[in-house]
Design a protein around this motif. Structure first.
Motif, mmCIF file in Angstrom:
data_model
loop_
_atom_site.group_PDB
_atom_site.id
_atom_site.type_symbol
_atom_site.label_atom_id
_atom_site.label_comp_id
_atom_site.label_asym_id
_atom_site.label_seq_id
_atom_site.Cartn_x
_atom_site.Cartn_y
_atom_site.Cartn_z
ATOM 1 N N VAL A 1 0.883 -1.299 0.101
ATOM 2 C CA VAL A 1 0.007 -0.063 -0.005
ATOM 3 C C VAL A 1 0.985 1.235 0.047
ATOM 4 N N VAL A 2 0.656 2.175 -0.956
ATOM 5 C CA VAL A 2 1.300 3.399 -0.824
ATOM 6 C C VAL A 2 0.208 4.488 -0.590
ATOM 7 N N SER A 3 0.672 5.291 0.265
ATOM 8 C CA SER A 3 -0.079 6.424 0.726
ATOM 9 C C SER A 3 0.152 7.673 -0.351
ATOM 10 N N MET A 4 -1.040 8.081 -1.007
ATOM 11 C CA MET A 4 -1.010 9.196 -1.767
ATOM 12 C C MET A 4 -1.603 10.359 -1.028
ATOM 13 N N GLU A 5 -1.398 10.581 0.190
ATOM 14 C CA GLU A 5 -1.767 11.473 1.211
ATOM 15 C C GLU A 5 -2.887 10.712 2.070
ATOM 16 N N ALA A 6 -2.405 10.457 3.237
ATOM 17 C CA ALA A 6 -3.266 9.918 4.137
ATOM 18 C C ALA A 6 -3.854 10.836 5.317
ATOM 19 N N ALA A 7 -4.245 10.631 6.369
ATOM 20 C CA ALA A 7 -4.754 11.737 7.286
ATOM 21 C C ALA A 7 -3.679 12.378 7.859
ATOM 22 N N THR A 8 -2.611 12.038 8.024
ATOM 23 C CA THR A 8 -1.661 12.770 8.831
ATOM 24 C C THR A 8 -0.202 13.065 8.243
ATOM 25 N N ARG A 9 -0.133 12.385 6.979
ATOM 26 C CA ARG A 9 1.172 12.411 6.328
ATOM 27 C C ARG A 9 1.088 12.286 5.048
ATOM 28 N N HIS A 10 1.901 13.245 4.162
ATOM 29 C CA HIS A 10 1.875 12.967 2.743
ATOM 30 C C HIS A 10 3.140 12.694 2.197
ATOM 31 N N PRO A 11 3.666 11.512 2.598
ATOM 32 C CA PRO A 11 5.254 11.301 2.057
ATOM 33 C C PRO A 11 5.619 11.381 0.616
ATOM 34 N N LEU A 12 4.914 11.040 -0.243
ATOM 35 C CA LEU A 12 5.190 11.215 -1.643
ATOM 36 C C LEU A 12 5.539 12.923 -1.938
ATOM 37 N N GLN A 13 4.842 13.592 -1.466
ATOM 38 C CA GLN A 13 5.208 15.116 -1.429
ATOM 39 C C GLN A 13 6.531 15.296 -0.548
ATOM 40 N N SER A 14 6.631 14.911 0.477
ATOM 41 C CA SER A 14 7.705 15.359 1.182
ATOM 42 C C SER A 14 9.037 14.543 0.744
ATOM 43 N N PHE A 15 9.030 13.474 0.165
ATOM 44 C CA PHE A 15 10.061 12.906 -0.641
ATOM 45 C C PHE A 15 10.563 13.841 -1.979
ATOM 46 N N ALA A 16 9.555 14.220 -2.723
ATOM 47 C CA ALA A 16 9.773 15.042 -3.586
ATOM 48 C C ALA A 16 10.377 16.533 -3.312
ATOM 49 N N ASP A 17 9.813 16.992 -2.011
ATOM 50 C CA ASP A 17 10.569 18.026 -1.561
ATOM 51 C C ASP A 17 11.692 17.982 -1.090
ATOM 52 N N LEU A 18 12.115 17.007 -0.815
ATOM 53 C CA LEU A 18 13.643 16.585 -0.426
ATOM 54 C C LEU A 18 14.411 16.550 -1.715
ATOM 55 N N ILE A 19 14.118 15.871 -2.526
ATOM 56 C CA ILE A 19 14.847 15.736 -3.886
ATOM 57 C C ILE A 19 14.859 17.234 -4.478
ATOM 58 N N THR A 20 14.028 18.059 -4.329
ATOM 59 C CA THR A 20 13.806 19.313 -4.869
ATOM 60 C C THR A 20 15.032 20.339 -4.025
ATOM 61 N N ILE A 21 15.034 20.033 -2.849
ATOM 62 C CA ILE A 21 15.758 20.753 -2.146
ATOM 63 C C ILE A 21 17.146 20.536 -2.236
ATOM 64 N N GLU A 22 17.556 19.207 -2.397
ATOM 65 C CA GLU A 22 18.741 18.626 -2.779
ATOM 66 C C GLU A 22 19.382 19.044 -4.192
ATOM 67 N N GLU A 23 18.541 19.145 -4.996
ATOM 68 C CA GLU A 23 18.847 19.809 -6.414
ATOM 69 C C GLU A 23 19.166 21.331 -6.225
ATOM 70 N N HIS A 24 18.668 22.080 -5.368
ATOM 71 C CA HIS A 24 18.748 23.492 -5.306
ATOM 72 C C HIS A 24 19.728 24.137 -4.288
ATOM 73 N N LYS A 25 19.870 23.140 -3.209
ATOM 74 C CA LYS A 25 20.644 23.838 -2.173
ATOM 75 C C LYS A 25 22.103 24.330 -2.483
ATOM 76 N N LYS A 26 22.681 25.363 -1.922
ATOM 77 C CA LYS A 26 23.728 26.085 -2.377
ATOM 78 C C LYS A 26 24.907 25.561 -1.107
ATOM 79 N N THR A 27 24.401 25.090 -0.161
ATOM 80 C CA THR A 27 25.308 24.805 1.052
ATOM 81 C C THR A 27 25.068 23.502 1.353
#
Lengths: 315, 315, 315
Positions: free
Chosen positions: B138-164
């Motif tokens: 089962v993969v959460s596509m946003e459940a009651a208390t978490r949206h982990p696919l979003q957070s993982f995408a956020d992490l990837i994006t920060i990694e791609e853009h971080k300067k420090t």
């Protein structure tokens, strides 16, 4: 095999069961059959199992699928002939069906009974128009009076679970808050009659199914008596056929519970789903080891794939 | 990897990021993994990005996909146990989930918080029933208390853009006309805590997130102070956790505008979308070169594909 | 070829017809073109033919497809710029479009005229935003002022059925209970003008189409006179352009019937469908051997596939 509307469309029960067995053994073995073939699934009514299992069956065979929810993705379709179309239905089935047929190789249709117009329902006017106008094979995903993909899956499931050559199969009415079509019950009776099982139907007085389905079938109005020695209990609600579409009883004493199951020969419990717990069947029965409702539903993929395979082979 | 409900399900952040990188480099390199595999995506709630990105990710991996909009394609599903089902919900999750599981290899589920019943929401009763009954991952596509696919995408994006190596990441509350779940904010905090970034959360008093998410996290009630020196501003509305589901403030001074962005270290602006322009963020900020909301959304395909790849490899 | 919004986007009528012919001869010959390519079809309005034919065309070319029904699967989208989004539309097209574009290679969009705001409609504000923000090719599946996939299919159909090099083609208005956009009529005129056919448009006074479509086109207010010697009768309702979106007439004497068809040169009857029987056209005409509405609809798959093929080749 061209269309699949009732049991009359399959070559024979033995042949159909043989195809089902092959398909279940390796559901991806026939992917070449569906290459460059498309199935359109048309829903006039809601669907969960039928929608997913039929689509899955088509994809197992390598087909492309498209789903159309009429009234929702599209618009309301007129089915009466000769009408001046100045109302809320912008398109007639006489155009919609052949157009849909032109974009695919097989059409699946779900169109429930209206429960308003007994004659129209029992003449199967909607699905018959599909057969008349589609130009491609038509598969019933539950029509007004029959649900043959369900009955075929029921048959497969009984074959897999029966312990004697000639099990006693009991179709029992059970209460429900809304008026439901007779399609599943009609169709179940129609398929069971073609086997050599012992079939008994039990329901309150007034819930008699149509004569042409029930010819030669034993009816037992005493539910407990019907259950005695049963190998399979198949529960289902339906509204009255004679007082067409009416709810004559909501008597909860017809709910299938542990006590009644105790009268059987350790019977398996079956239902086509969706099922209303503690109306149709108690939690204790449906959650017991004798409940095979999930395997029965899983076999919907198999019955659909067997049907589609036979149709594809004859295209 | 079996299910994907929270950050606890991935092997490690480094491993997950490595898979994401590979997938992004050539998203069609792993098409053999999904051959003859099917994902069903079930939506109890509306969806645009999640619907399209997850379906795309599954297709990139060679999978077949089927989409079910509950309440719309199907019907309402009962989730309470022991109930007499005589109301408007004709099927129970105890049947629906294993049946759906029988037609596929992976289930994706979107089921938002009710915001009515804090206990039910924070026990994740819906997605937990999927895990209990599905029989497949089962993969959460946003459940009651978490949206982990979003957070993982956020992490990837920060990694791609971080300067420090250790960027300052600020999660800021912003106003919204409707009460929204805390899922995106909870999940973002949960993922950021696992990195070595500097994380600051800012919101009006009363909007504190649940303790078990916030343990060890810096809260700064002065939004401008929080923004000082930030490398990433992540805006999001949520309703109160303590006064559960309530809107305590619609204060537009919390809107992220150019002036506030001027306090940061030339920060990138992020939001999970959909975003209410000129409520959450001014046109000037979201239309600026520092806005990376589209890349962030595009990475939803990557996070979903990385997750599905890891699950498929362990099937 | 990049976008497909109007006839100006195709290289030439001859080239487009040549591609259509090839595609119709063997619609699966170009499956390699679409491998690892995805088309997203977005519907702001209902659709039957367009939905199925465009999806089929994309699958014929080996593409993956995803369908999004805005307002139903997703949510309402804001299209105005500079607005404070505190109403019922949670997302702006400025975000939604590039995000959707990031998940696919081609976007198809259906967005009808509002019939409220003539300027916005005739500036094609919705589809223009898709072109501006998508980052990938955009195909009109009927926009506010044109329906080019329909017109291209009409052209293919006339080419297949014409008996003379320069047939007389008559576009006739016919009554309808609801106000309809001018898109199909505008677009039909635009395409017919590029051929060397003889084109005549007939409608009641007040139903004049926009000047920039009608420049150089013959209007004949006497329907019977217009029908004389016609080789093709193309019926369609539209609401007024000058009294924008108004119904000025429901005069049933404009219905295309057998008597009027008797004035033609054994003309073929065409309509884009859905068609209101006995409002637009009598049963006797649409059910006659001269009716080619089903072939015309079937050619929607061909026009869509030709367009997608040309776009894929230029990706």
């Amino acid at each position: 095999m061209k269309n699949f509307i009732s049991i009359k469309d399959i070559p024979s029960i033995d042949k159909a069961l043989e195809v089902a067995k092959k398909v279940k053994h390796d559901r991806f073995a026939y992917k070449d059959l569906g290459i460059n073939k498309t199935m359109i699934l048309i829903f006039f009514n809601s669907s969960l199992r039928t929608r997913l299992s039929t689509q899955k069956a088509a994809m197992n065979l390598g087909m492309n699928t498209m789903v159309l929810n009429v009234n929702q993705d599209g618009w309301k379709l007129e089915s009466e002939l000769g009408v001046i179309m100045d109302g809320d239905k912008p398109e007639h089935l006489k155009e919609a069906i052949p157009v849909i047929g032109s974009y695919c190789d097989i059409i699946g249709v779900r169109a429930f009974a209206s429960l308003d117009d007994k004659e129209a329902d029992y003449q199967e006017r909607i699905i018959q128009q599909f057969i008349d106008y589609a130009g491609v094979p038509v598969v019933s995903m539950e029509a007004a009076t029959r649900h043959p993909l369900q009955s075929f899956a029921d048959l497969i499931t009984i074959e897999e679970h029966k312990k004697t050559a000639r099990p006693k199969v009991v179709l029992t009415w059970a209460p429900h808050p809304r008026p439901l079509p007779q399609a599943v019950a009609n169709s179940f009776v129609e398929w069971m009659k073609e086997t050599d099982y012992e079939l008994v139907v039990t329901h309150p007085k007034g819930y008699e199914l149509a004569d042409h389905f029930m010819e030669g079938v034993t009816v037992e109005y005493d539910q407990k008596k019907a259950f005695e020695g049963a190998d399979f209990i198949y529960a289902k609600n339906w509204s009255a056929y004679n007082d067409y579409g009416q709810i004559l009883s909501k008597d909860r004493s017809w709910c299938v519970d542990t006590e009644k199951m105790g009268l059987t020969n350790d019977a398996k419990f079956m239902h086509c789903l969706p099922v209303r717990r503690n109306m149709i069947v108690s939690d204790s029965v449906i959650d017991s080891k004798n409940s095979i409702v999930i395997e029965e539903a899983a076999n919907r993929e198999i019955s659909a794939q067997a049907v589609l395979k036979m149709i594809l082979e004859d295209l």
